[in-house]
Design an enzyme around this catalytic site. Structure first.
Site, PDB file in Angstrom:
ATOM      1  N   GLU B 284       0.838  -1.206   0.000  1.00  0.00           N
ATOM      2  CA  GLU B 284       0.000   0.000   0.000  1.00  0.00           C
ATOM      3  C   GLU B 284       0.873   1.256   0.000  1.00  0.00           C
ATOM      4  OE1 GLU B 284      -3.582  -0.614   2.197  1.00  0.00           O
ATOM      5  OE2 GLU B 284      -3.713   1.486   2.763  1.00  0.00           O
ATOM      6  N   GLU B 287       2.052   1.646  -3.387  1.00  0.00           N
ATOM      7  CA  GLU B 287       0.929   2.098  -4.218  1.00  0.00           C
ATOM      8  C   GLU B 287       0.713   3.606  -4.056  1.00  0.00           C
ATOM      9  OE1 GLU B 287      -2.805   0.229  -3.241  1.00  0.00           O
ATOM     10  OE2 GLU B 287      -3.859   1.158  -4.926  1.00  0.00           O
ATOM     11  N   CYS B 310      -8.247  -1.979   4.354  1.00  0.00           N
ATOM     12  CA  CYS B 310      -8.130  -3.196   5.176  1.00  0.00           C
ATOM     13  C   CYS B 310      -9.361  -3.469   6.018  1.00  0.00           C
ATOM     14  CB  CYS B 310      -6.898  -3.170   6.056  1.00  0.00           C
ATOM     15  SG  CYS B 310      -6.166  -1.592   6.262  1.00  0.00           S
ATOM     16  N   SER B 330      -7.419   1.894  -2.070  1.00  0.00           N
ATOM     17  CA  SER B 330      -6.235   1.105  -2.392  1.00  0.00           C
ATOM     18  C   SER B 330      -6.711  -0.245  -2.904  1.00  0.00           C
ATOM     19  CB  SER B 330      -5.398   0.905  -1.129  1.00  0.00           C
ATOM     20  OG  SER B 330      -4.552  -0.203  -1.291  1.00  0.00           O
ATOM     21  N   LYS B 369     -15.254  -9.507   8.253  1.00  0.00           N
ATOM     22  CA  LYS B 369     -14.263 -10.392   7.617  1.00  0.00           C
ATOM     23  C   LYS B 369     -14.877 -11.737   7.247  1.00  0.00           C
ATOM     24  CE  LYS B 369     -10.213  -7.987   8.097  1.00  0.00           C
ATOM     25  NZ  LYS B 369     -10.153  -7.151   9.312  1.00  0.00           N
ATOM     26  N   GLU B 372     -16.236 -10.927   4.002  1.00  0.00           N
ATOM     27  CA  GLU B 372     -15.133 -10.711   3.068  1.00  0.00           C
ATOM     28  C   GLU B 372     -14.567 -12.043   2.570  1.00  0.00           C
ATOM     29  OE1 GLU B 372     -11.449  -9.290   4.700  1.00  0.00           O
ATOM     30  OE2 GLU B 372     -11.029  -8.063   2.939  1.00  0.00           O
ATOM     31  N   GLU B 377     -14.429 -12.792  -5.193  1.00  0.00           N
ATOM     32  CA  GLU B 377     -13.092 -12.396  -5.673  1.00  0.00           C
ATOM     33  C   GLU B 377     -11.981 -13.044  -4.857  1.00  0.00           C
ATOM     34  OE1 GLU B 377     -16.004 -10.440  -5.172  1.00  0.00           O
ATOM     35  OE2 GLU B 377     -14.931  -8.705  -4.401  1.00  0.00           O
ATOM     36  N   CYS B 526     -10.065  -1.606  14.811  1.00  0.00           N
ATOM     37  CA  CYS B 526     -10.346  -3.033  15.040  1.00  0.00           C
ATOM     38  C   CYS B 526     -10.459  -3.386  16.515  1.00  0.00           C
ATOM     39  CB  CYS B 526      -9.261  -3.887  14.416  1.00  0.00           C
ATOM     40  SG  CYS B 526      -8.985  -3.513  12.684  1.00  0.00           S
TER      41      CYS B 526
END
Ligand SMILES: Cc1cc2nc3c(=O)[nH]c(=O)nc-3n(C[C@H](O)[C@H](O)[C@H](O)COP(=O)(O)O)c2cc1C
Ligand code: SF4
Ligand code: SF4
Ligand code: SF4
Ligand code: SF4
Ligand code: FES
Lengths: 387, 596
Positions: B284, B287, B310, B330, B369, B372, B377, B526
């Site tokens: 990242e 990036e 994230c 990102s 998550k 996710e 994907e 988190c």
């Protein structure tokens, strides 16, 4: 047959006052004088709770805020009540005049009429009248505009804070009190909310003076009031009567000769059995009422009457608070279980205790008042409930 | 709050509190606890459950202590017979509407309703059982959340959470009277609505009406299958939260004990999401620098500010609410998904295990998550990259089920490979942490020197303010980064989606501009995630944050690019950041979703 009941013709009289002149007259007076006169008249709110109107205005006036509101509660959802509809239909400008005087007194620039959804048939006509009135107000130099909001179709939206939520576009759920509307009301601003009928009396007091009003009624219940009479009566309809009569007086006039009970104040009011007719005064010292008077003769099952009321509350509770949402269901299911013999008659005592809890712990007047019909009917017609 | 003091008496004891203080808070000052259900410190006051009612001497009505301000001369009784009877009735009413089969309930033992029922010695059968006859729905459509209306007490904490903290409003009150319920848009299943799966509502639901979907049994089955190699990764915030489920006070760091426990549970390899957090920083950070170069040198049109990716709750939020800003995210997968993709490729190769026999489990402070891991994907290894996601709470439950006396465990180190990490990865668990970790690395890449903050602690991006901003002036660049010389890097950090929403609106309207934005879906980041121990409040989250920063300071390495295993993976497997292989395994794309 002697009858102490006194009919009055103040509210619906169409020739007694020119409403614009009434406002003009008020504008020449000092707001404090107007408010003090209303306090002096002893006028109490006609929407059910009976709060002294002059004091309400005084509290709102005392609030330091540039924005304040005047709201007319025309939600009229109490079963058996249809007097506000009649007032708005017959003498709408009297209501508007009362609102304008209030606005002048407290310093409000905007007013709302919250009109029961079922009364939308009047909307066009009322809108026209309001528009005319608004421009008249400009002419007489009062910066005050009224608009009409159509109700959400729920009984609870007649509760003042739920009504505000509804106008604000939210779900009609009552708020915590305090703060009261005069401090934090519509859009969070100091607000006077009064019943349709209350506003008419304020205009009238301003026109005729407090004395004329005080001549009517009793120490605790000054003036007259509009009643919606329904049920087992040959004379169902709207009547303006002097306050302070007993249920006995009332039944003599409106009963069908076989009246066994009168429900004073609609579903959320009290049931008065025959043996108590004589000693029960209709008014703030006895049983207050928003105007609904329902008569029942001996052909009626009081179990069915109570069951109807409880079904109404079970549906119409907004559902947010525990005592009301679940309590209503338990009272309803409870009397059904007793009727069917699934619970002993003594369970009614548990239910009465529950009703007491609802009376003191529910969040708003709806849940708090379910105990009124419940306890008065169960206590006075126990046999009918059980067998 | 006003300076003006009001004097009142509670249970005959005088107390003086600032005007505006509620009866509840005033009572707390005197150490009287008043029971509550709809009240939650993080939320606005509702005053609807009524269990907090108290008696005001001389008043006809009881008062809701959570909602009513103390006033001068008030005399309050918090425990009179009248009050106890009312509370008991209220709890009995709630139970009569409730499918109270506690033994089958996930919240058994951590349920506010259950606690009160016990405390007040209620008669569960005083009133008629309304729950049995009712057709309650249990919505299991979401991979993250189960919504069980039969255990709902209508306190509306979830509604207020989703609206006030998260700005999502996936949940709302519908219908009235006996039919009143917590509903979604047109009662669509949770999986199909705007819900971000953040789990904040779960954290604040007092009962078992909103819980995470658990995968504990599936994980036990995998562990007990001799043909499976079960790897487990643990997210940064788990190590500072897990203790709360197992008897510790908030703020206890239990990293070593947690690793020991995971080994005792039978996982074949106990590895660390922190490793891929470090890897995230490499990818990242690069990036970001690449986007800056394109914008400043090549004058290409690139999406700036770049935004972190994230937090999968935040990703889904953007997909629903700001689909026009998806380019700004990102392309890096979350550390969990980077880990999953590598577990079945890099790790499998290195350890010589057939990836089809690897079961990849992750322990997350997060419910989003779970969603996710199930995104289509997320299969770049050729398999589902992460098979099962467990919350911190689920891990706590597994440890209890295994009969492990957690407090007495010795510490163990993580296994390798993919077990090594730095302090920069640990702070991913706190709001501002990703930003801080990224700055520690990016600044050093560009200038060859450490970030100019004492002890590497970039304090302006730390803390609990909803939105925080900082500017870092880049000076003394290495030659290849000279285009950044003198640039004031403007960054912003937001946590809690309601704050993110404010920030996004400002960015969208062009009112605010930045180079880099970090967003964490959950309040506090988190550490306050939807999978963390219940209860939560600001005080608890602050203690967890202190633990995170202490863990960082205690690490020998505190910058992602210094992690030796990171060097190794680039050398042996990935090549360099943003390489073709990286793109294949570590990066992803996003899809616009509907507004409701
Ligand atoms: C459930 C409920 C429904 C109510 N409905 C009405 C109504 O339809 N009209 C009304 O004037 N007041 C209604 N009220 C009373 C209002 O809350 C408020 O007290 C009244 O509008 C104040 O006006 P007043 O002082 O002129 O009576 C209701 C109260 C409750 C609790
Ligand atoms: S008493 Fe009934 S109507 Fe009033 S707030 Fe409670 S649930 Fe709603
Ligand atoms: S939500 Fe609480 S009270 Fe209800 S079943 Fe679960 S543990 Fe029991
Ligand atoms: S998980 Fe998050 S977004 Fe979904 S309903 Fe709960 S609070 Fe709202
Ligand atoms: S789902 Fe939980 S938080 Fe939401 S209203 Fe029901 S009990 Fe309260
Ligand atoms: S905690 Fe006060 S009413 Fe629910």
């Amino acid at each position: 047959m002697e009858n102490k009941l006194k009919k009055v013709d103040l509210i619906f009289c169409k020739t007694c006052q020119d409403d614009i002149e009434v406002v003009k007259k008020a504008l020449k007076r000092n707001p404090d004088d107007i408010i003090n006169e209303i306090i002096d008249s002893g006028l109490k709110g006609r929407g059910g709770a009976g709060f002294p109107t002059g004091l309400k205005w005084k509290f709102a006036k005392a609030q330091p805020s540039d924005i304040k509101y005047v709201v007319c509660n025309a939600d009229e959802g109490e079963p058996g009540t249809f007097k506000d509809r009649e007032i708005l239909d017959q003498v709408p400008t009297k209501v508007l005049a009362g609102m304008a005087i209030c606005a002048y007194c407290i310093g409000a620039k905007e007013g709302f009429i919250y009109l029961r959804a079922e009364y939308n048939f009047m909307l066009n006509k009322l809108n026209q009248i309001v528009e005319e009135f608004n421009s008249k107000m400009k002419e007489v130099g009062l910066n005050f505009e009224i608009q009409i909001r159509s109700g959400a179709g729920a009984y609870v939206c007649g509760e003042e804070s739920a009504l505000f939520e509804s106008i604000e576009g939210k779900r009609g759920e009552p708020r915590n009190k305090p703060p009261f509307p005069t401090v934090v009301g519509l859009f969070g601003k100091p607000t006077v909310i009064n019943n349709v009928e209350t506003f008419v009396y304020t205009a009238m007091i301003n026109h005729l003076g407090a004395q004329r009003f005080k001549e009517l009624g009793t120490q605790d219940s000054r003036g007259s009031k509009v009643f919606s009479v329904s049920g087992d009566t040959p004379k169902a309809g709207i009547y303006e009567l002097e306050l302070g009569m007993t249920v006995e007086d009332f039944v003599k006039e409106f009963g069908d000769g076989d009246t066994k009970a009168v429900q004073v104040g609609g579903a959320s009011g009290h049931c008065v059995p025959r043996k108590k007719f004589e000693n029960t005064i209709i008014g703030f010292e006895g049983i207050p009422t928003g105007g609904s008077m329902m008569l029942f003769n001996s052909s009626r099952s009081m179990y069915n009457v109570l069951k109807d009321y409880l079904e109404f509350f079970t549906e119409e509770s907004c559902g947010q608070c525990t005592p009301c949402r679940v309590g209503c269901q338990q009272l309803l299911k409870g009397i059904e279980a007793v009727k069917r013999g699934e619970r002993p008659a003594s369970y009614l005592e548990e239910l009465k205790k529950l009703a007491q809890t609802m009376r003191i712990a529910a969040k708003c007047g709806l849940g708090q008042s379910v105990a009124n019909p419940f306890i008065s009917i169960v206590d006075n017609f126990k046999e009918e409930i059980i067998y | 709050m006003s300076n003006y003091m009001v004097n009142l008496k509670i249970n005959n004891i005088p107390v003086s509190v600032p005007e505006g203080t509620t009866i509840l808070e005033a009572a707390k000052k005197l150490n009287f606890r008043i029971p509550t259900l709809c009240y939650h410190e993080d939320l606005s006051v509702a005053g609807n459950c009524r269990v907090c009612v108290v008696e005001q001497v001389g008043a006809r009505l009881l008062q809701a202590a959570c909602a009513i301000p103390a006033s001068e001369g008030m005399e309050i009784l918090t425990n009179s017979n009248k009050v106890r009877q009312a509370r008991k009735h209220i709890i009995e009413l709630l139970l009569s509407e409730h499918r109270a089969d506690c033994t089958e309930c996930y919240k058994n033992g951590n349920c506010e309703l259950q606690d009160l029922a016990h405390e007040y010695g209620v008669n569960q059968h005083l009133f008629i059982d309304l729950a049995r006859k009712r057709n309650y729905t249990i919505d299991r459509s979401s991979p993250s959340i189960i919504k069980d209306d039969s255990r709902c007490i209508r306190c509306q904490r979830c509604v207020r959470t989703c609206d006030e903290l998260q700005g999502v409003s996936a949940l709302a009150v519908a219908y009235k009277g006996e039919h009143q319920k917590i509903s979604t848009f047109f009662e669509h299943p949770m999986f199909e609505v705007v819900c971000t799966n953040c789990g904040q509502c779960i954290n604040r639901c007092p009962t078992g009406a909103l819980i995470e979907k658990t995968y504990i049994d599936e994980v036990w089955d995998a562990i007990n299958d001799p043909n499976k190699h079960v790897v487990v990764q643990t997210a940064p915030a788990v190590r500072i939260g897990l203790g709360e489920v197992l008897g510790y006070e908030p703020g206890e760091r239990v990293t070593g004990k947690m690793v020991t426990a995971l080994k005792l549970l039978g996982f074949d390899s106990v590895l660390d999401t922190d490793f891929t957090a470090d890897l995230t920083i490499m990818e990242e950070g690069t990036e970001l620098l690449t986007r800056l170069k394109k914008a400043l040198v090549d004058k290409e049109k690139v999406a700036l500010p770049m935004m972190t990716s994230c937090s999968p709750g935040w990703i889904k939020f953007q997909e629903h609410l700001f689909p026009n800003l998806l380019e700004n995210l990102s392309t890096c997968k979350s550390p969990q998904q980077m880990f999953g993709a590598l577990a079945k490729t890099y790790y499998a190769q290195k350890r010589g295990i057939d990836p089809k026999n690897i079961v990849s489990v992750s322990i997350m402070p997060c419910t989003a998550k779970k969603f996710e891991a199930n995104r289509p994907e997320m299969r770049s290894s050729g398999y589902q990259d992460v098979d099962y996601v467990l919350t911190t709470r689920e891990l706590g439950l597994m440890i209890k089920q295994a009969g492990i006396d957690f407090m007495k465990l010795p510490d163990s180190p993580y296994d390798n490979i993919m077990g090594e990490s730095t302090g920069a990865a640990v702070i991913f668990g706190a709001t501002g942490g990703v930003m801080e970790a990224a700055l520690r690395t990016a600044y050093e890449i560009v200038t060859g020197r450490e970030v100019p903050f004492r002890n590497l602690n970039i304090t302006p991006v730390r803390g609990f303010e909803g939105i925080r901003e900082a500017t870092v002036k880049i000076e003394g660049c290495l030659p290849e980064w000279s285009f950044l010389e003198g640039v004031e890097l403007k960054v912003a950090v937001a946590h809690g989606l309601a704050n993110a929403k404010k920030l996004m609106q400002a960015v969208n309207d062009g009112i605010l501009s930045y180079h880099f934005i970090e967003v964490m879906a959950c309040p506090g980041g988190c550490l306050g995630g939807g999978g963390q121990p219940i209860p939560t409040n600001l005080e608890i989250r602050k203690k967890r944050a202190e633990a995170i920063y202490a863990e960082d300071e205690g690490m020998p390495l505190r910058k992602s690019h210094e992690n030796p295993e990171i060097h190794l993976i680039y050398q042996d497997f990935l090549g360099k950041p943003l390489s073709h292989k990286s793109h294949e395994l570590l990066h992803t794309h996003y899809i616009p979703r509907k507004r409701y």
